[in-house]
Each structure stands twice: as structure tokens, then as C-alpha cells.
Design an enzyme around this catalytic site. Structure first.
Site, PDB file in Angstrom:
ATOM      1  CG  HIS A 248      -1.997   1.051   1.136  1.00  0.00           C
ATOM      2  ND1 HIS A 248      -3.004   1.014   0.200  1.00  0.00           N
ATOM      3  CD2 HIS A 248      -2.220   2.178   1.856  1.00  0.00           C
ATOM      4  CE1 HIS A 248      -3.811   2.052   0.357  1.00  0.00           C
ATOM      5  NE2 HIS A 248      -3.346   2.787   1.356  1.00  0.00           N
TER       6      HIS A 248
ATOM      7  CG  HIS B 247      -1.682   6.695  -0.908  1.00  0.00           C
ATOM      8  ND1 HIS B 247      -2.632   6.296  -1.823  1.00  0.00           N
ATOM      9  CD2 HIS B 247      -2.155   6.318   0.306  1.00  0.00           C
ATOM     10  CE1 HIS B 247      -3.642   5.716  -1.174  1.00  0.00           C
ATOM     11  NE2 HIS B 247      -3.376   5.710   0.111  1.00  0.00           N
TER      12      HIS B 247
ATOM     13  NE  ARG C 263     -10.026  14.372   3.496  1.00  0.00           N
ATOM     14  CZ  ARG C 263     -11.277  14.076   3.146  1.00  0.00           C
ATOM     15  NH1 ARG C 263     -11.581  12.844   2.733  1.00  0.00           N
ATOM     16  NH2 ARG C 263     -12.237  14.962   3.242  1.00  0.00           N
TER      17      ARG C 263
ATOM     18  CE1 TYR D  48      -6.017  10.706  -3.332  1.00  0.00           C
ATOM     19  CE2 TYR D  48      -5.068   8.605  -2.696  1.00  0.00           C
ATOM     20  CZ  TYR D  48      -5.220   9.951  -2.482  1.00  0.00           C
ATOM     21  OH  TYR D  48      -4.594  10.564  -1.429  1.00  0.00           O
TER      22      TYR D  48
ATOM     23  CG  HIS E 294     -10.467   6.560  -1.906  1.00  0.00           C
ATOM     24  ND1 HIS E 294     -10.997   6.937  -0.691  1.00  0.00           N
ATOM     25  CD2 HIS E 294      -9.204   7.036  -1.932  1.00  0.00           C
ATOM     26  CE1 HIS E 294     -10.089   7.626  -0.023  1.00  0.00           C
ATOM     27  NE2 HIS E 294      -9.001   7.702  -0.749  1.00  0.00           N
TER      28      HIS E 294
ATOM     29  NE  ARG F  78     -13.415   9.287   3.681  1.00  0.00           N
ATOM     30  CZ  ARG F  78     -12.267   8.667   3.859  1.00  0.00           C
ATOM     31  NH1 ARG F  78     -12.170   7.679   4.742  1.00  0.00           N
ATOM     32  NH2 ARG F  78     -11.175   9.016   3.189  1.00  0.00           N
TER      33      ARG F  78
ATOM     34  CG  HIS G 283      -8.107   3.599   1.693  1.00  0.00           C
ATOM     35  ND1 HIS G 283      -8.117   4.659   0.806  1.00  0.00           N
ATOM     36  CD2 HIS G 283      -6.804   3.310   1.903  1.00  0.00           C
ATOM     37  CE1 HIS G 283      -6.865   5.002   0.499  1.00  0.00           C
ATOM     38  NE2 HIS G 283      -6.055   4.186   1.151  1.00  0.00           N
TER      39      HIS G 283
ATOM     40  CD  GLU H 101      -6.428   5.750   7.280  1.00  0.00           C
ATOM     41  OE1 GLU H 101      -6.941   5.807   6.140  1.00  0.00           O
ATOM     42  OE2 GLU H 101      -5.286   6.185   7.540  1.00  0.00           O
TER      43      GLU H 101
ATOM     44  CG  HIS I 135      -5.831   1.861   6.770  1.00  0.00           C
ATOM     45  ND1 HIS I 135      -4.502   2.077   7.021  1.00  0.00           N
ATOM     46  CD2 HIS I 135      -6.174   2.676   5.735  1.00  0.00           C
ATOM     47  CE1 HIS I 135      -4.046   2.988   6.175  1.00  0.00           C
ATOM     48  NE2 HIS I 135      -5.035   3.364   5.388  1.00  0.00           N
TER      49      HIS I 135
ATOM     50  CG  ASP J  71      -1.066   4.709   3.964  1.00  0.00           C
ATOM     51  OD1 ASP J  71      -1.304   5.383   2.946  1.00  0.00           O
ATOM     52  OD2 ASP J  71      -1.895   4.589   4.886  1.00  0.00           O
TER      53      ASP J  71
END
Lengths: 434, 434
Positions: A55, A57, A78, A117, A203, A206, A226, A229, A263, A314
Site C-alpha cells: 500500500h 501513495h 488530509r 487516485y 477508494h 466514503r 481502504h 481507518e 487498515h 502508505d
């Protein structure tokens, strides 16, 4: 053909001394223990199978050492992450991902699972090649000398509230294909090539409404998501759907043996049963889960229930998968008051979870497997004196000396074939903050 | 006189560029920001004050990577630790401690606080010099180029049960002086010398009966005590004395501004108040507290209440004090769900807690302070791209390039003046396991 002589190697049955490994076309053709060294390339220390970072990003690497000044939560973090996302284009993304993957290789990673993403130009505008950002990742991995599993994430909604899913905000518009069908069409247009697996990702609950989940689940290849988390995600999902995220994914056919739940921190007992019964793998990202104050997941319990357990860096708090293994074990000790919650061999298994990325023939030092070798020094200040069988609990990325990917030496005496990775990271990161 | 030019330095007010630091006789005589580089020794990256490892058991270094194979608890780990303790003599102790201190110096430590309890020969027999083991530690630190605070621990009893304190077992006999008075007499015989502070320690309420605590508390210098590391210690203390360990220590006069409570994991609200009201410092050892499954202490709460907070590597799971700072913050995030529980400057303060070791003039880059400098590279794969002001949350021991102790360069371009520290550690550790 190339041959390596390992002072010690972690074979499927345990540590063995004086092992000759012969490779041909990137595949191990012979593993011979108890052989005196000859003209082979010598690998001192202990040789482990290549690691799988399940995982990543890549662009979060730009956030390292940049978000610790103001307290806050996952959600305020975020906002910083979105600010970086908003500034990237295919060229800067390539430079950042290449240096990030090279950093991962320096720590022993031979396959990266990139949960991707950031698809489109600002405002959601399509690049001339709608897969331009994916192509940047593919090129980055090839140049960094690692295999890539591109987990192309469907991201349609900006969040989940009491009235359902919100529209993407201006930054999130870069993540969205507008519909699950458009997402699938774009992903299908990405050509296959050696060293690349194309997989899919939800993703999160959400970002993907229930009606769209089966479209993503129908895609070929590994499927990642995901999962739970943060408690807020669970609360929103329960409030809107009357189900936990795990229950929702199970209903929609997202779970199963080719799925990895990333997660999986905040789970009910029922959630754990659903994951295990479906054969879903679980990816722990312990340093990120600490950094983002997510919590400590029930990873020992999930492994005991039958979920394959893999590891991810991650957001690249560090790019040190060995450090993730150590943080996994530390978290489990703190949660239980007992030591040795994962046996060293279980941690090596978690470090080498290539199967969760669609490479079941990687991660073992055995004939017929991909020739991925990670030589860890046993004579550094950090590793000196340790039992080689416990090295996964001791060594860090800086102790990795040689990394071989598909038979090719990518890291030699601690140096990446790309050269000065630190300088490349600075060149990639600093412009994003000025 | 020697001068250093720092690309950036963490001065008491924050990070400043282009700082010239002048030293004379091991003391900083001038700190001048905004000076162009000249003929000074150049220190690229960011220069921090020297770190203080406030809690070390040097010989535990031999256990790294040696106790992860069988599960168990703190108490089963202790059996392995005792087996190593039983094999050491002054010569092997010197070799192990010297290499361990050199490893700590490589990570930026300039003062070691050695909590020393392995005093006598097997069976409790006295060496010709009853301080032979202490002398080994003093020599080790001098040769490794670090200052030493020898926290000579009083250890009289083998444990605390429902009927009171037990006699020392055969290994513990090496720890015991027989009486607190004999302990005090031996400690008083240890001569002072430059680079050395002599302090005292109550090993724990398990090992020192209440009647003997005032004798230890009467000793000069810093006073350290293992406090509430494991719930079993609290249970035994409550059962026998009807008081928590903190309450017992407070009653006996052990707490106060020259005292440091090590671990302080399992505290009541009343315990926290006693520690804070007395001005007692607290030493967190987060990687040990995770490794031994002790738990996560209320360190943020203790700091807020007014306890100075310092850090120790304790059993040397790693010898990386920066890693301890990061584990401290990670534990606090996981416990609260919030990020940034300690500001970066608070972590630097915890890294530089020399005052808890009796060196109040160390740990700051300011005129009149000891000339201890730690230059951390900002161009390694791990540190590249980070904000220098957040480096304590990013860098590891392997990123430390130059370490200056009392004006002397002890680590130069990542190499210790003693040479190959990994080889010295192997030579010291491996015979203990064969």
C-alpha cells in the site's frame, strides 16, 4: 544466467547457511544450501526474499516532515495532503514517484502496490492521455527498477454524510472519473506490459456509493479498498447505510480472496468474521496508522482467523518496510501486554505479501519463483549481534545492502542504480512547498 | 579554540540559518547567526544540541535480536537478560559497554545515563576493586567519547511478594551490596573525574525495601528509579504496603527535582500529581516499553502537569534516541486519536535532557553551554524534503553525520573515532551467546 552466493538465506523452511541461488530470465532456477563460495556474486549477511509494499501513495512522500507543526487530526492532515495533490502534474508526479520508489527499493521493496487516485488534471479536466498520471507511475516504477501493481482507484464522491454522498470538492475532482463506468473504461485502456499488474481499488465507502461498488468489484486483477481507518468513516457508514463498511463491502461483492482491505483498524467481531470467511487479505500500515492517529488494528486476530496479512508504507512516514513489521509487532505487544505476538517468520511472510498484489510467484527463495533477493547486513551498528532468524525485528532500511529484482541488481552496496536518491527526492519535493 | 559553521542550527528560539559556533575548552563561547561560511569546519544539514540518553542498561545491548522467538512477557524476557548478566565480567562488560556507547554516539548521544546494577562477581563475591564493574563503564564512556552519568543502583531484594521482599536469587546476588549502607559506602569510594557524574538509583520498589529508601535518597547527585513499568509491580506494592510505588517513593523522600522516574507507565491520577508537585522528571523509553509490552505511559499529561520529560534507550532495542522521540509521539497519537501531541521543539527538549543526568549546562546551542553538536543530514533518502524544524520526527540514527562532545569531534561523516562499531559490537555480543 546469474548466480548469487548468500552467506545465509531465509529459505521457506528457515535460515540456512551458504546458499547458492541461480537465476535465469529473472526466475530462480536453483537454490543449493551448504555450497562453498565460488565465482558467484557474494551476498554477505542474511538474504531475505524481496519485500512487497502492498500500500503506497507515492505522492504522500512529499508530506514527510511537513505536517507535524500544528496538531490536528487525520482530517486536518488530509487538507495538507490535498494541497500537495492540487499542485502535481504528470511530470512532477513522475519525478516524485520515481524517487519514492527508489527509496522503497533501497529498503528492500521489489514490488510496489500503488493505490492510485490522482487521475486527472485540476478541475477534473482530462489529460490528452486520460491515463497520463497512471503512465507516470508506470514509468516511475520501471525507472526505479521495481515491479508495480497499479491499483487504480475509483473515487466518485467527496464524502458520506447523513444525506448520502457529497459531490467531489475542487481537489477531489482530480480523483473522479464521473461514473464507475467511465472509471472502468479508462482503466481498461491502460496497456499491459512486463513488470506491471493492473488492479482496481475502491477508494473507500466514503468515495464510492453502494450502487457503484459492483462495477469496481467486476474489474480484473487484485482489488484493494481502504477500510475503517477512522471511526468517523464507520459512524457515517452506519448512519447512512445501517451497516459497517465491512458489511457494506461484503453485500456488494467486494470481499474475497483477490481483495485486500487496507487498515482494517476499527472492526467489529462480525467484520472480522466477514473478512476471514471471504478470504480477504488485510494490509496493515502501522507507521501511518500511528502518524495519523488512526489506532491499532486487530491484526493478530485477523491473521489467526485466516486473513493473509501484508504490510504497506502508505504515506511513507518512512519508506522502511522492515520498520512497518517492527511497528506491527510493537503495536500488538502494547495492546496485549505480551511479547512475540508475531513470530519472526510471520513478519517475513507479511513483508513478502506479493500475492496480494497479483504476483504469487514472488516472495520466496525457491526454484520457479521470481529472483528477488534482499541482502541485509549483519555487521552494522544496528544489526550486529542479532540472531539472523530475528533480523526482521532488528534491521532498518539503512541496513539493506543489495536488492535484486527479477534477477537485476537494483541496489548495490546500499546505492540505488539511479544514483543519489536523496537529491532526487529533494528536487521532487521542495518545489511542491515553495 | 575551534569553530563550526552550521548550515542551519536549532537555537533555543528555533531553527536559524548560517550559524557560526565558536568553542573553547569544550564550551560554546559564541553563537553567531547569519554568518557566511569561512574557514570553519562546515556542518551541512541541521545542527541540533547533543542528545542525552537518560536511561541505558549497556549490557542489554547483547539481547537485541535475541529474544523474539518465544513469545512470553516482561518476566520471561528478564530470564534471558539474567542469563546474559550472569556471564559478564569487567573485561567483557567494558567491551560491550564501549561498543554500545559508541553506537549511541553515532545516533547523536553525548551524555549517557547508565542505570547500573551489575556490581559484583558471580555469587555476589567482591572484585578486588569492588567498583570494578563501575570502572568498566567509566572507561567505556571515556573511550567512546561520551560523558557518563553513572546512576549506581541499590538492589537489595529479589522481589516483592505478599510477605515482603525475597532474598536475591543467584543472579541477583551480583546486584546486591547486602545493605543500603554497604551500597552507599561502595559508591562513595568511586573517584570523581572529568566527564563523569556519579548519581544514585533505587532499582525499584521490588528491589529496595522501604526502610532502605532514605539511605539511597540521601546520596548526592541525580537520583533515578524504575517506576511502575509493569502492572505486577503496582499490584505487589499495593498488596504489601497499601500504597502505589509512587506513593511509597514520595513517603520515603525519593521524589524531588533531582529525581527522574523511569517508565512511569501505570500511574494513578494521584501518582501523577505527586510526581508533578515534587518536580520529579520522567524518563520515557518508548521502544523498550513497546518491546517489553509494558504499555504507553501518560507522558503528555505528565509534561503538562510540570514534570520535565526525558528519553532513554533502556535495553537498546535500537540505539536511536531520535527513534525514541518518534515512538513517544506515535504512542501519544495512538492513545488519543490526535496528531502533534508533542511539538517538534518539545521532542528536541526531551532528546536533550542532560539536566536529568546532572549536566544542566548541556543541551542548548548557546554561549556558556557545553559544546555538544549533532549534525543531521537533510539529503539522505530518509530526511530529504523534510522541514528542518520537524527533523526530530523524521531522522534516524543513520542520518546523523557529525557528533561533537565537549568540543571534540567523536563522529565524523557517520564514522565513530573508535572505528568499526558494528565489528566491535559483534565481538562483544557473540561470545555471550556461544
Amino acid at each position: 544466467m546469474s548466480t548469487f552466493w548468500c552467506e545465509r538465506a531465509e529459505l521457506p523452511g528457515g535460515i540456512v547457511d551458504a546458499v547458492r541461488i541461480t537465476t535465469e530470465g529473472g526466475v530462480i532456477t536453483a537454490v543449493e544450501p551448504g555450497v562453498p563460495p565460488g565465482g558467484e556474486r557474494r551476498l554477505p549477511g542474511v538474504v531475505l526474499p524481496g519485500f512487497a509494499d502492498a500500500h503506497s501513495h507515492a505522492f504522500h512522500r512529499a508530506l514527510r516532515g511537513r505536517t507535524h507543526d500544528g496538531g490536528g487530526t487525520f482530517w486536518t492532515w488530509r487538507e495538507r495532503m490535498y494541497a500537495v495533490a492540487a499542485r502535481l502534474d504528470p511530470d512532477s508526479y513522475l519525478a516524485l514517484a520515481r524517487a519514492t520508489y527508489a527509496e522503497l527499493a533501497l529498503g528492500g521493496v521489489t514490488t510496489v502496490g500503488e493505490f492510485s487516485y490522482l487521475h486527472h488534471a485540476p478541475g477534473g479536466r482530462r489529460y490528452a492521455d486520460p491515463n497520463a498520471m497512471s503512465e507516470a507511475l508506470v514509468q516511475a516504477a520501471a525507472e526505479a527498477g521495481v515491479r508495480l501493481t497499479l491499483l487504480d482507484a475509483c473515487y466518485l464522491a467527496g464524502g458520506l454524510g447523513p444525506d448520502g454522498h457529497a459531490s467531489p470538492d475542487p481537489v477531489q475532482q482530480r480523483f473522479s472519473d464521473g461514473s464507475a463506468e467511465a472509471w472502468a473504461e479508462r482503466v481498461a485502456a491502460l496497456p499491459a506490459r512486463p513488470g506491471l499488474r493492473i488492479g482496481a481499488a475502491v477508494h473507500s465507502v466514503r468515495a464510492v456509493p453502494r450502487a457503484d461498488l459492483p462495477v469496481v468489484a467486476a474489474a480484473a486483477g487484485p482489488l484493494h479498498v481502504h477500510l475503517s481507518e477512522q471511526p468517523a468513516e464507520n459512524d457515517a457508514c452506519l448512519a447512512f447505510y445501517g451497516r459497517t463498511p465491512t458489511e457494506l463491502l461484503a453485500d456488494a461483492g467486494v470481499l474475497g480472496p483477490r481483495t485486500t482491505a487496507v487498515h482494517a483498524v476499527h472492526l467489529t467481531a462480525g467484520d472480522r468474521e466477514l473478512l476471514a470467511a471471504s478470504g480477504t487479505a488485510v494490509c496493515a500500515c502501522p507507521t501511518t496508522e500511528a502518524d495519523l492517529a488512526d489506532g491499532t488494528g486487530p491484526f493478530r486476530e485477523l491473521l489467526d482467523a485466516g486473513c493473509p496479512l501484508v504490510l504497506g508504507t502508505d504515506q511513507h512516514v518512512t519508506a522502511d518496510l522492515l520498520g512497518e513489521a517492527q511497528a506491527l509487532e510493537a503495536g500488538a505487544r502494547l495492546a496485549t501486554g505480551e511479547r512475540g505476538r508475531f513470530r519472526p517468520a510471520e513478519l517475513v511472510a507479511a513483508l513478502t505479501g506479493h500475492a496480494a498484489l497479483g504476483w504469487p510467484d514472488a516472495g520466496r527463495l525457491a526454484a520457479g519463483c521470481r529472483a528477488d533477493l534482499v541482502a541485509v547486513a549483519l555487521d552494522t551498528p544496528r544489526t550486529a549481534g542479532a540472531d539472523p532468524a530475528q533480523i526482521a525485528l532488528v534491521a532498518g532500511a539503512a541496513d539493506v545492502r543489495t536488492v535484486v529484482v527479477d534477477g537485476r541488481v537494483v541496489v548495490d552496496d546500499g546505492r540505488h542504480v539511479l544514483g543519489d536518491v536523496g537529491a532526487q527526492l529533494r528536487e521532487a519535493v521542495e518545489p511542491l512547498w515553495t
